[in-house]
Design a protein around this motif. Structure first.
Motif, PDB file in Angstrom:
ATOM      1  N   LEU A 226     -31.763  47.018  35.371  1.00  0.00           N
ATOM      2  CA  LEU A 226     -33.114  46.448  35.345  1.00  0.00           C
ATOM      3  C   LEU A 226     -33.855  46.712  36.661  1.00  0.00           C
ATOM      4  O   LEU A 226     -35.070  46.936  36.668  1.00  0.00           O
ATOM      5  CB  LEU A 226     -33.035  44.945  35.067  1.00  0.00           C
ATOM      6  CG  LEU A 226     -32.690  44.551  33.631  1.00  0.00           C
ATOM      7  CD1 LEU A 226     -32.334  43.067  33.556  1.00  0.00           C
ATOM      8  CD2 LEU A 226     -33.849  44.872  32.692  1.00  0.00           C
TER       9      LEU A 226
ATOM     10  N   ARG B  25     -37.536  45.583  31.369  1.00  0.00           N
ATOM     11  CA  ARG B  25     -37.965  44.900  32.595  1.00  0.00           C
ATOM     12  C   ARG B  25     -39.292  44.186  32.338  1.00  0.00           C
ATOM     13  O   ARG B  25     -40.264  44.803  31.867  1.00  0.00           O
ATOM     14  CB  ARG B  25     -38.123  45.895  33.740  1.00  0.00           C
ATOM     15  CG  ARG B  25     -38.515  45.221  35.043  1.00  0.00           C
ATOM     16  CD  ARG B  25     -38.359  46.124  36.221  1.00  0.00           C
ATOM     17  NE  ARG B  25     -38.717  45.442  37.454  1.00  0.00           N
ATOM     18  CZ  ARG B  25     -38.519  45.924  38.675  1.00  0.00           C
ATOM     19  NH1 ARG B  25     -37.957  47.121  38.819  1.00  0.00           N
ATOM     20  NH2 ARG B  25     -38.873  45.248  39.743  1.00  0.00           N
TER      21      ARG B  25
ATOM     22  N   ALA C 180     -35.928  39.555  29.307  1.00  0.00           N
ATOM     23  CA  ALA C 180     -35.318  40.849  29.632  1.00  0.00           C
ATOM     24  C   ALA C 180     -34.407  41.349  28.513  1.00  0.00           C
ATOM     25  O   ALA C 180     -34.237  42.556  28.343  1.00  0.00           O
ATOM     26  CB  ALA C 180     -34.534  40.745  30.938  1.00  0.00           C
TER      27      ALA C 180
END
Length: 723
Positions: A310, A371, A345
């Protein structure tokens, strides 16, 4: 001083010549000029490799050698094989870039000429491969150089040679868990990233399968890192061959401890990281800026990789990762999972069946992450998909036997990958188009509100959330479906009983019958049969519109005795033979339950021959098809003609067939046909019995079905809810 000649065992001679160990034993007994042992012991002799090759070459056996086994043997016998891989990898790149005609010219060079070419190629290309250095090859290297060139000639791509070189280096190291991502799984992962993407990173790139799949999807900036030097080197060479126009950067190092791309953000991260690593750097990385969702506990290295991925995404970018099921439910990772879910996420978790990738006994999961974007849309739900049913009902032992436990060799499972990928992609596409309007499919997919996931455990296991309930089906529909299956079970049981009535057999006498046999290779050379097989799968389409929609016969179809059920997918349809009625099909990988061989019938006519299947087309004037299928598929024959431990590959030419008159063959053939019918009917009845029991049990517990009331009576027995 001249180098002493290498010595090989009888087992290595059999692999070099492409024959069985029994054939080598026969050669030793029957041919006086067979090389005499030059070392070893009486029970385990060693033979001079030069003498063996000369003897094989004089009889034409060297032409049948397996190039991969020849390279493995040459590396084992090389005096400095350890550490040699880095020097040889540039040569794979150089040879694979040449045309087949140019490679044949190289093979015809003298030893001195080939060594000079190898020196030049290694010097020119060493700078492209991380950690590779220009070297000077010498006389003792010639056997490895020729075996390497032969291996590249064998597949034309260099992938086989890369696999052999990497596995040799990994065997000499202490590295474990270097699993290779199967091509079908890599392709699925690359397709789960919505829309086109230009830049992609794989921080644990292994053999480079995920980056290669991304290149096929249009990615042109490919970045990879791996802690194992040979893996990074192999990835580089593989990508230079598969995506020559791409901007390729691969580094050696531990991505968590020493991130080679610390300042890089990309459109997509694809990763199949190492699992269960407690020494991933928990203490030294405790205050790392990547842990935006909480410091991963020591036992949660997978959640460290998730946050690493991420951190390398642009806002709105996607990461698709293969993770073990424990990462979705372990108590120690609850807080990190909670923050990942709460922030939006985590977009989807897709469950894979066991056998989809190593470790093969575990049903891995694909996590799709995104993200969060500043002031971006609120993500109110997470998609859960279970692909187990879509992957087909083949037993998982067969699926697992199709891939290695080490993961350093190529893997291909018996799963129905086209159906699995279609199920996952269809559900994910529908969810991404309109999350709020997504329609759940009980037992397969469900969009779960984020608020429902934020409980005491934050369990993200798909099976927990998509589990079908009988309450989702109207009672009348459930009763009708159950009765239909029950009636099919009754009919199937009657068919099984009829098949079991076969008694047209008797004892052979005081001892088993013996007969002369010939190998399938001998029969093929004599014109009694033709041996066909589908060419290896390729990432580049080799098919055409006329065959793209044909069904494909798979290994599970043979095992279950069912009609072709596969789809072409990545199959090279231009090279896949069309099955004809009367052909004999044999599974190329032994293991699991069900038949190993059967005769193609009218339902199979015109279907494509799937991968990992051998097709024997007998001359009906000389061989009865069911006689051939019965003996080719026998357990003893399969065992004698197979090699390998984790993956047991069947060598078709080594299978043996009794030499009997055609009339006698037909009697055996009829018996084998009845045995096949018995096995198929038993499997069908078992499947129907399981389905009937499942429907009944689920209907009764879910309230959709109720037991019929007993006959009227004045006596009533108290129950749990009785007054």
């Amino acid at each position: 001083m001249p180098q002493p000649s290498a010595q090989v065992t009888a087992a290595e001679i059999s692999r070099i010549a492409g024959v069985t160990r029994a054939t080598v034993s026969n050669w030793r007994r029957r041919h006086d000029d067979f090389p005499t042992p030059s070392g070893g012991t009486e029970s385990s002799p060693l033979y001079d490799l030069v003498d063996v090759r000369a003897w094989l070459g004089a009889r034409g056996h060297s032409a049948t050698a397996d190039p991969a086994e020849e390279l493995r043997t040459a590396l084992r016998l090389h005096p400095r094989a350890t550490g040699l891989t880095g020097s040889l990898l540039p040569l794979v790149l150089a040879a694979a870039r040449r045309t087949p005609e140019e490679r044949r010219e190289l093979a015809g060079l003298s030893d001195t000429g080939l060594i000079a070419y190898a020196d030049r190629a290694a010097a020119d290309l060493a700078g492209l491969v991380p950690g590779a250095e220009a070297v000077r090859f010498t006389g003792p290297d010639i056997d490895v150089l020729r075996a390497l060139l032969h291996c590249v000639q064998g597949d034309g791509t260099g992938e086989t040679a890369l696999t052999v070189l990497a596995e040799r280096e990994l065997e000499d190291s202490s590295v474990g868990g270097t699993y290779r991502t199967p091509v079908p799984l890599a392709d699925l992962i690359a397709q789960l990233v919505p829309g086109p993407y230009e830049q992609v990173l794989d921080p644990a790139c292994g053999s480079g399968a995920l980056l290669a799949a991304a290149a096929l999807r249009g990615a042109r900036v490919l970045c990879g890192q791996d802690a194992v030097p040979v893996q990074a080197q192999r990835t580089t060479v593989s990508l230079l061959l598969a995506a020559p126009e791409a901007d390729i950067t691969v580094r050696v190092g531990d991505s968590l401890r020493c991130d080679a791309f610390a300042e890089l953000t990309v459109d997509a991260v694809l990763c199949n990281p190492p699992y269960g690593d407690r020494d991933w750097g928990h203490d030294e990385l405790a205050y790392d800026s990547r842990w935006a969702y909480g410091v991963p506990p020591r036992a949660e290295s997978e959640l460290a990789w998730v946050q690493h991925a991420l951190a390398h995404l642009v806002p709105g970018g996607h990461a698709v990762m293969v993770l073990p099921p424990a990462a979705a439910s372990r108590a120690s990772g609850r807080r990190v999972r909670m923050d990942l879910v709460r922030s939006g996420a985590v977009r989807a978790v897709i469950a894979l069946p066991p056998g989809a990738a190593a470790p093969l006994h575990v049903g891995l999961q694909i996590w799709v992450l995104q993200r969060p974007e500043p002031a971006g849309p609120e993500r109110k739900s997470v998609l859960f998909v279970d692909t187990t049913e879509a992957a087909g009902g083949g037993d998982r032992a067969t699926a697992a036997s199709a891939a290695t436990a080490t993961g350093t060799r190529g893997t291909r499972s018996a799963l129905d990958w086209p159906s699995l990928a279609e199920a996952a992609l269809d559900q994910w596409s529908a969810f991404t188009e309109s999350p709020d309007a997504f329609t759940d499919e009980p037992g397969t997919a469900r969009a779960v509100p984020v608020v429902e996931l934020l409980d005491d455990v934050v369990d993200l296991t798909p099976a927990r959330h998509v589990r079908a309930s009988r309450t989702d089906i109207a009672p009348a529909d459930l009763a009708r479906e159950t009765d239909e299956v029950r009636l099919r079970l009754i009919a199937g049981a009657a068919s099984l009983g009829e098949a079991a009535r076969y008694t047209d057999w008797s004892a052979a006498g005081p001892s088993p019958r013996e007969w002369r046999t010939a190998t399938a290779a001998d029969l093929a050379r004599g014109g009694a049969l033709t041996l066909l097989r589908t060419a290896p799968e390729s990432r580049e389409s080799g098919g055409d519109a006329s065959t793209a929609t044909l069904p494909v016969l798979t290994g599970p179809d043979i095992a279950r005795g069912t009609a072709p059920s596969g789809a072409p997918g990545s199959l090279r349809t231009d090279s896949a033979p069309l099955i004809a009625s009367g052909d004999v099909v044999v599974r190329a990988i032994a293991g699991g339950s069900g038949a190993m061989a059967r005769v193609a019938n009218a339902a199979d006519e015109g279907a494509l021959l799937g991968p990992q299947i051998h097709l024997f087309r007998p001359d009906p004037a000389r061989l009865d098809p069911w006689f051939l299928a019965g003996f080719l598929g026998s357990a003893e024959n399969i065992a004698a003609a197979s090699t390998g431990s984790t993956i047991v590959h069947v060598s078709p030419g080594r299978l043996r067939v009794p030499l009997l008159p055609l009339e006698e063959q037909r009697r055996y053939g009829e018996a084998f046909r009845r045995v096949h019918t018995l096995r198929a009917e038993a499997a069908r009845a078992t499947e129907l019995a399981d389905e009937t029991a499942r429907l009944l049990a689920g209907g009764l517990t879910g309230g959709g079905l109720i037991p019929s009331p007993p006959p009227a009576t004045d006596d009533k027995e108290p129950g749990i809810g009785s007054a």
